[in-house]
Design a protein around this motif. Structure first.
Motif, PDB file in Angstrom:
ATOM      1  N   PRO A 339       0.816  -1.225   0.000  1.00 10.39           N
ATOM      2  CA  PRO A 339       0.000   0.000   0.000  1.00 10.39           C
ATOM      3  C   PRO A 339       0.849   1.274   0.000  1.00 10.39           C
ATOM      4  O   PRO A 339       0.482   2.260  -0.656  1.00 10.39           O
ATOM      5  CB  PRO A 339      -0.818  -0.120   1.292  1.00 10.39           C
ATOM      6  N   CYS A 340       1.975   1.252   0.714  1.00 14.44           N
ATOM      7  CA  CYS A 340       2.870   2.423   0.697  1.00 14.44           C
ATOM      8  C   CYS A 340       3.405   2.670  -0.705  1.00 14.44           C
ATOM      9  O   CYS A 340       3.494   3.816  -1.163  1.00 14.44           O
ATOM     10  CB  CYS A 340       4.034   2.218   1.663  1.00 14.44           C
ATOM     11  N   LEU A 341       3.750   1.591  -1.400  1.00 13.42           N
ATOM     12  CA  LEU A 341       4.256   1.723  -2.766  1.00 13.42           C
ATOM     13  C   LEU A 341       3.190   2.231  -3.721  1.00 13.42           C
ATOM     14  O   LEU A 341       3.464   3.076  -4.583  1.00 13.42           O
ATOM     15  CB  LEU A 341       4.781   0.369  -3.248  1.00 13.42           C
ATOM     16  N   ALA A 342       1.974   1.677  -3.603  1.00 11.26           N
ATOM     17  CA  ALA A 342       0.891   2.117  -4.480  1.00 11.26           C
ATOM     18  C   ALA A 342       0.626   3.608  -4.296  1.00 11.26           C
ATOM     19  O   ALA A 342       0.455   4.357  -5.277  1.00 11.26           O
ATOM     20  CB  ALA A 342      -0.371   1.302  -4.202  1.00 11.26           C
ATOM     21  N   ALA A 343       0.610   4.055  -3.044  1.00 10.03           N
ATOM     22  CA  ALA A 343       0.388   5.477  -2.780  1.00 10.03           C
ATOM     23  C   ALA A 343       1.551   6.317  -3.301  1.00 10.03           C
ATOM     24  O   ALA A 343       1.343   7.409  -3.855  1.00 10.03           O
ATOM     25  CB  ALA A 343       0.208   5.702  -1.276  1.00 10.03           C
ATOM     26  N   THR A 344       2.784   5.813  -3.170  1.00 12.70           N
ATOM     27  CA  THR A 344       3.951   6.548  -3.670  1.00 12.70           C
ATOM     28  C   THR A 344       3.891   6.701  -5.182  1.00 12.70           C
ATOM     29  O   THR A 344       4.198   7.775  -5.729  1.00 12.70           O
ATOM     30  CB  THR A 344       5.248   5.826  -3.273  1.00 12.70           C
ATOM     31  N   ALA A 345       3.478   5.633  -5.893  1.00 11.89           N
ATOM     32  CA  ALA A 345       3.378   5.695  -7.349  1.00 11.89           C
ATOM     33  C   ALA A 345       2.341   6.737  -7.778  1.00 11.89           C
ATOM     34  O   ALA A 345       2.571   7.519  -8.711  1.00 11.89           O
ATOM     35  CB  ALA A 345       3.014   4.319  -7.904  1.00 11.89           C
ATOM     36  N   ILE A 346       1.205   6.743  -7.101  1.00 10.68           N
ATOM     37  CA  ILE A 346       0.163   7.722  -7.434  1.00 10.68           C
ATOM     38  C   ILE A 346       0.649   9.140  -7.150  1.00 10.68           C
ATOM     39  O   ILE A 346       0.431  10.069  -7.937  1.00 10.68           O
ATOM     40  CB  ILE A 346      -1.121   7.410  -6.645  1.00 10.68           C
ATOM     41  N   LEU A 347       1.342   9.300  -6.036  1.00 12.36           N
ATOM     42  CA  LEU A 347       1.817  10.628  -5.649  1.00 12.36           C
ATOM     43  C   LEU A 347       2.924  11.135  -6.568  1.00 12.36           C
ATOM     44  O   LEU A 347       3.118  12.352  -6.683  1.00 12.36           O
ATOM     45  CB  LEU A 347       2.304  10.604  -4.205  1.00 12.36           C
ATOM     46  N   ALA A 360       1.725  22.137  -2.761  1.00  8.70           N
ATOM     47  CA  ALA A 360       3.099  21.760  -2.436  1.00  8.70           C
ATOM     48  C   ALA A 360       3.204  21.196  -1.025  1.00  8.70           C
ATOM     49  O   ALA A 360       3.901  20.199  -0.791  1.00  8.70           O
ATOM     50  CB  ALA A 360       4.022  22.968  -2.593  1.00  8.70           C
ATOM     51  N   VAL A 361       2.501  21.800  -0.077  1.00 16.89           N
ATOM     52  CA  VAL A 361       2.555  21.335   1.313  1.00 16.89           C
ATOM     53  C   VAL A 361       1.931  19.949   1.440  1.00 16.89           C
ATOM     54  O   VAL A 361       2.507  19.033   2.054  1.00 16.89           O
ATOM     55  CB  VAL A 361       1.850  22.334   2.242  1.00 16.89           C
ATOM     56  N   VAL A 362       0.754  19.773   0.844  1.00 12.10           N
ATOM     57  CA  VAL A 362       0.066  18.485   0.918  1.00 12.10           C
ATOM     58  C   VAL A 362       0.904  17.396   0.241  1.00 12.10           C
ATOM     59  O   VAL A 362       1.062  16.283   0.763  1.00 12.10           O
ATOM     60  CB  VAL A 362      -1.335  18.576   0.287  1.00 12.10           C
ATOM     61  N   PHE A 363       1.442  17.715  -0.933  1.00 10.64           N
ATOM     62  CA  PHE A 363       2.262  16.728  -1.645  1.00 10.64           C
ATOM     63  C   PHE A 363       3.486  16.341  -0.820  1.00 10.64           C
ATOM     64  O   PHE A 363       3.823  15.161  -0.694  1.00 10.64           O
ATOM     65  CB  PHE A 363       2.699  17.281  -2.995  1.00 10.64           C
ATOM     66  N   ALA A 364       4.192  17.339  -0.256  1.00  4.34           N
ATOM     67  CA  ALA A 364       5.399  17.055   0.513  1.00  4.34           C
ATOM     68  C   ALA A 364       5.102  16.149   1.704  1.00  4.34           C
ATOM     69  O   ALA A 364       5.839  15.192   1.979  1.00  4.34           O
ATOM     70  CB  ALA A 364       6.040  18.362   0.976  1.00  4.34           C
ATOM     71  N   LEU A 365       4.020  16.431   2.413  1.00  8.67           N
ATOM     72  CA  LEU A 365       3.686  15.633   3.596  1.00  8.67           C
ATOM     73  C   LEU A 365       3.274  14.216   3.224  1.00  8.67           C
ATOM     74  O   LEU A 365       3.729  13.237   3.840  1.00  8.67           O
ATOM     75  CB  LEU A 365       2.572  16.326   4.386  1.00  8.67           C
ATOM     76  N   LEU A 366       2.426  14.075   2.208  1.00  7.00           N
ATOM     77  CA  LEU A 366       1.958  12.742   1.820  1.00  7.00           C
ATOM     78  C   LEU A 366       3.080  11.915   1.205  1.00  7.00           C
ATOM     79  O   LEU A 366       3.241  10.732   1.519  1.00  7.00           O
ATOM     80  CB  LEU A 366       0.783  12.860   0.847  1.00  7.00           C
ATOM     81  N   TYR A 367       3.845  12.540   0.317  1.00  5.47           N
ATOM     82  CA  TYR A 367       4.916  11.787  -0.331  1.00  5.47           C
ATOM     83  C   TYR A 367       5.990  11.394   0.682  1.00  5.47           C
ATOM     84  O   TYR A 367       6.536  10.281   0.628  1.00  5.47           O
ATOM     85  CB  TYR A 367       5.545  12.600  -1.458  1.00  5.47           C
TER      86      TYR A 367
END
Length: 459
Positions: A339-347, A360-367
């Motif tokens: 699941p971490c990988l799937a989310a990383t690929a989408i991000l 930018a803030v949301v992307f940085a925190l999620l990624y």
């Protein structure tokens, strides 16, 4: 009608009570018992005990090691020259590998006549050596950090490439893998959590060293600033050497016993798939770490957002390296990492949305959180494929060799795509998202084979 027919058990209950599951759990207990027997044979060792005082001291020591190795290699900060002006639009040369603290300084101040591509190879080779040395690492635990002081004395490009790229990379690689592998001697049930706490040091290193080195370069200059950071690394590694101890003595082969051949691991399809997946992921996962700050600058976001975007990413990564690992001890490292990988690929594709302050803030925190979960679970994934404790280091070392090759080539490929697109990030982002997605698929296939072999879902 029988009772079993009238009241069919739930899927979870069935899985929990199947003979295959009980057999797998028995194997885990046998592994712990095997560790106990090996430990009891060693001088001064009282047998296996989950964690213990020395086990958690090793976690603390390995934290300092990853702070000084991977955390130092991932240092990021922004340096501006008096003539650089992104308001007129970024050029490919301004964007290429301008995200790392030393690379920025080299390109703008120390080696202005060198191309960005040449400067890129310094950090890329260093990161490659950090991973690749795992396949040949020996008992030397604190070798190689004299090169950090030599970097402060280097005055030409090739001296810097030798001191920082090659020598420092070799030194980092020598200490990096043993610091992670040693935790397998002390932890079975909480191994993923212990390794997650260990690699959290790299997040703290990536958060602290950029700010420190930025201030040092501005106040006391490049040479003195690099030497000051070298003393910090020296102190961290000295502390690690004092507190860390192996629990198991070197294994002696019985008469007639064959020497372990690591290349036999490639006869296992699950190991091949997982290694290929790790290669693909390392090929594309580091793009935001090196380019997010420049990407935000290219769209004229506020200075505070741009300068601290990578700090936010590393801060979120520290949580991502602990929480998923704690879950991995219960659900299994492969079940948690996918699941971490799937989310990383989408991000990776979602980086297109980091054109506003909120984006930018949301992307940085999620990624940071999702990629941190993968980075910290990679070692437990390969450790979980080991058939005996003596295989742990070899399995991780060979896999990290391929990760190192990917780290060597991945970011320069992104830089070449960036240059070919005249500063457009479409090519690098699409490349990054695609290869991480392929890696996720390969890891999923490895997980299915691992579950089939072990006979239960918790892998």
């Amino acid at each position: 009608m029988s009772l079993a027919t009238a009241n069919p058990p739930s899927t979870v209950s069935t899985l929990a009570e199947t003979p295959a599951t009980l057999t797998a759990e028995k194997k885990e207990l046998e592994l712990a018992e095997g560790l106990e027997k090996e430990g009891a044979a060693g001088p001064g060792l009282q047998g296996y005990r989950e964690g213990g005082w020395q086990g958690w001291l090793n976690v603390a020591g390995s934290f300092f090691v990853t702070f000084s190795t991977f955390g130092y290699a991932n240092r990021h900060v922004h340096f501006t020259s008096g003539t650089a002006d992104l308001a007129e639009g970024p050029t490919a040369d301004m964007l290429f590998w301008r995200g790392t603290v030393l690379a920025c300084y080299y390109e703008l101040h120390r080696f202005p006549n060198e191309t960005s591509s040449n400067i890129a190879w310094i950090g890329s080779i260093q990161q490659c050596m950090l991973f690749s040395m795992g396949v040949i690492v020996g008992p030397l635990f604190d070798a190689g950090y004299f090169s950090l002081f030599m970097t402060s004395l280097a005055t030409t490009y090739w001296q810097t490439l030798l001191a920082q790229g090659i020598c420092m990379g070799i030194g980092q690689g020598i200490v990096f893998l043993p610091a992670i592998s040693i935790l397998g001697h002390y932890f079975v049930k909480r191994r993923s959590l212990a390794m997650g706490l260990c690699v959290t040091g790299s997040s703290f290193g990536g958060l602290c060293t950029p700010i420190m080195m930025n201030r040092l370069f501005q106040s006391i200059g490049f040479e003195a600033g690099v030497r000051a950071s070298g003393y910090l690394v020296l102190g961290c590694l000295f502390t690690a050497n004092v507190v860390m101890r192996p629990r198991l003595p070197p294994k002696k082969r019985a008469p007639g016993e064959k020497k372990l051949n690591p290349f036999t691991f490639f006869k296992e399809l699950k190991y091949c798939l997982a290694t290929a997946g790790a290669f693909c992921i390392a090929w594309g996962m580091f793009l935001p770490f090196f380019y997010l700050q420049v990407y935000t600058e290219a769209y004229n976001l506020p200075k505070g957002i741009s300068e601290y975007s990578l700090a936010m990413l590393n801060a979120a990564s520290s949580f991502g390296r602990v929480i998923p690992n704690a879950m991995g001890d219960y659900y299994g490292p492969l079940n948690t990492v996918i699941p971490c990988l799937a989310a990383t690929a989408i991000l990776c594709f979602a980086m297109f949305g980091a054109k506003t302050s909120a984006g930018a803030v949301v992307f940085a925190l999620l990624y940071g959180f999702c990629s941190g979960g993968y980075a910290s679970l990679l070692a437990p994934v390969f450790v979980s494929m080991s058939r005996q404790p003596s295989e742990m280091g070899a399995r991780m070392g060979i896999a990290f060799l391929f990760v190192g090759i990917a780290a060597l080539t991945g970011t320069p490929i992104s830089g070449a795509l960036l240059a070919r697109g005249n500063g457009s990030f479409v090519g690098p982002i699409v490349f990054s998202g695609l290869v991480v997605s392929i890696g996720c698929v390969l890891m999923t296939a490895a997980r299915m084979l691992q579950a089939k072999e072990k006979g239960h879902w918790r892998v």
